[in-house]
Write an enzyme that holds these catalytic residues in place. Structure first.
Site, short mmCIF file in Angstrom:
data_model
loop_
_atom_site.label_atom_id
_atom_site.label_comp_id
_atom_site.label_asym_id
_atom_site.label_seq_id
_atom_site.Cartn_x
_atom_site.Cartn_y
_atom_site.Cartn_z
N PRO A 2 30.82 21.02 1.81
CA PRO A 2 30.64 20.46 0.48
C PRO A 2 30.49 21.53 -0.60
O PRO A 2 29.42 22.07 -0.81
CB PRO A 2 29.37 19.62 0.60
CG PRO A 2 28.73 20.00 1.88
CD PRO A 2 29.64 20.88 2.64
N GLU A 3 31.58 21.83 -1.24
CA GLU A 3 31.53 22.65 -2.43
C GLU A 3 31.58 21.68 -3.60
O GLU A 3 31.65 20.47 -3.41
CB GLU A 3 32.75 23.59 -2.46
CG GLU A 3 32.79 24.56 -1.31
CD GLU A 3 32.56 26.00 -1.76
OE1 GLU A 3 32.39 26.23 -2.97
OE2 GLU A 3 32.54 26.88 -0.89
N HIS A 91 22.59 12.85 13.92
CA HIS A 91 22.53 13.50 12.60
C HIS A 91 22.78 12.55 11.44
O HIS A 91 22.92 12.99 10.31
CB HIS A 91 23.49 14.69 12.49
CG HIS A 91 23.34 15.69 13.59
ND1 HIS A 91 22.14 16.31 13.88
CD2 HIS A 91 24.23 16.16 14.49
CE1 HIS A 91 22.31 17.12 14.92
NE2 HIS A 91 23.57 17.05 15.31
N ARG A 110 23.08 20.31 10.01
CA ARG A 110 22.23 21.50 9.83
C ARG A 110 20.99 21.24 8.99
O ARG A 110 20.16 22.13 8.84
CB ARG A 110 23.04 22.65 9.24
CG ARG A 110 24.10 23.09 10.21
CD ARG A 110 24.96 24.19 9.67
NE ARG A 110 26.24 24.17 10.36
CZ ARG A 110 27.28 24.92 10.06
NH1 ARG A 110 27.19 25.76 9.06
NH2 ARG A 110 28.38 24.83 10.72
N ARG A 152 24.32 44.30 -16.30
CA ARG A 152 24.00 43.87 -14.94
C ARG A 152 24.77 44.76 -13.98
O ARG A 152 25.94 45.06 -14.19
CB ARG A 152 24.38 42.40 -14.72
CG ARG A 152 23.73 41.43 -15.69
CD ARG A 152 22.25 41.27 -15.46
NE ARG A 152 21.95 40.72 -14.14
CZ ARG A 152 21.91 39.41 -13.87
NH1 ARG A 152 22.16 38.52 -14.81
NH2 ARG A 152 21.59 39.00 -12.66
#
Length: 288
Positions: A2-3, A91, A110, A152
């Site tokens: 899942p992006e 799950h 997970r 940065r």
DNA sequence: CACAAGACCTGGCAGC
DNA sequence: TGCTGCCAGGTCTTGT
């Protein structure tokens, strides 16, 4: 995985079935997620109507009459609609049963996902308060990236993956966007030109939009099995392509560890000496 | 303050 | 065949 595009696709897929529905029951089979599912969540959801759904970063928000449900899919989570809550797999941790009889089911091997009731206004919740702009919004442009990168020293890949700077850019799309804009992933953020950041901003939008469009594939998947890898893999230029020829120049793709994550890049197309105009010739998605 | 590294968790796979 | 060990993913937390 899942992006952002997959979360967006999930949202579009489930919204029609959830909007306006009253929650009949919440069934928690395993509360051990990134944060344990709270007692509050179990107590406050039943009986409430879902007013609307939206996405912020990779979070899904179900706005209720009182408060909201905050959902994150972590690295392995998926949501799907199911008509039978008694028929569940390993799950399948949570079922949100609606008055329609359908149930929204969270599957997450997970258990890095999140499913929690939060009070309104949601924007002041700690998990949402410090998020940067949406990558597909006007707020994300080359000037913005250039500005936040000043002074940065971290790798530019880490900068664009920092949710305080920009949300929703995961490892896969960070790699791809840097390739499309001809930037080496390890280059210090503060050393990159404004022109190059303009290209990067465009590339990020391009790669995310393209993936959302291909979300149609995922859309079909998530209603059945959890749609796993491969669906966008055909379009990837560098991610997971170590030693394979660059689509642009045929040089073998190299891999590097940056911030604990695999970073794939073309040593020729993505070097500090790569002129700004070179990758510009790309139409975006040259066919593999 | 800026940044890096660790932690969390499990399934899948390579190597033995 | 089964075991060991590594890796992937996102993001919060801890350490330098």
């Amino acid at each position: 995985m899942p992006e952002l595009p997959e979360v967006e696709t999930t949202l579009r897929g489930i919204a029609p079935a959830l909007t306006g529905q009253r929650i009949q029951r919440l069934l928690v089979r395993d509360r051990r997620l990134r944060q344990p599912v709270s007692n509050e969540t179990e107590a406050l959801l039943p009986g409430q109507r879902i007013l609307h759904l939206h996405r912020r970063a990779k979070y899904l928000l179900l706005t209720l009459e009182e408060g909201a449900v905050l959902i994150h899919l972590g690295m392995s989570g998926s949501l799907r609609l199911t008509p039978v809550i008694t028929d569940y797999r390993k799950h399948d941790h949570i079922d949100l049963l609606l008055e329609s009889g359908l149930s929204l089911r969270l599957h997450d091997p997970r258990r890095f996902g999140l499913f929690q009731w939060i009070p309104t206004p949601v924007t002041s919740h700690p998990l949402l308060a410090n998020l940067g702009p949406e990558p597909l919004s006007e707020a994300c442009d080359g000037d913005y990236l250039y500005r936040v990168a000043r002074k940065r020293h971290l790798a530019v890949k880490n900068l664009i993956m920092d949710s305080r700077v920009l949300v929703g850019v995961g490892n896969i799309y960070a790699n791809e966007a840097l390739f499309l804009s001809g930037i080496h992933p390890a280059q210090a953020a503060g050393s990159i030109s404004q022109a190059r950041y303009q290209r990067l901003a465009i590339a990020i939008k391009q790669v995310l939009s393209a993936a959302i469009e291909q979300g149609g594939t995922t859309l079909r998947d998530f209603l059945r099995e959890d749609g796993h890898p491969g669906y966008f893999a055909q379009s990837l230029h560098v991610y997971n392509r170590a030693d394979k020829p660059c689509h642009q120049c045929a040089t073998p793709i190299e891999v590097l560890r940056i911030g604990q994550r695999s970073s794939f890049y073309c040593p020729v197309c993505q070097s500090e000496t790569t002129p700004d105009c070179l990758p510009g010739a790309r139409t975006g998605m040259s066919e593999p």
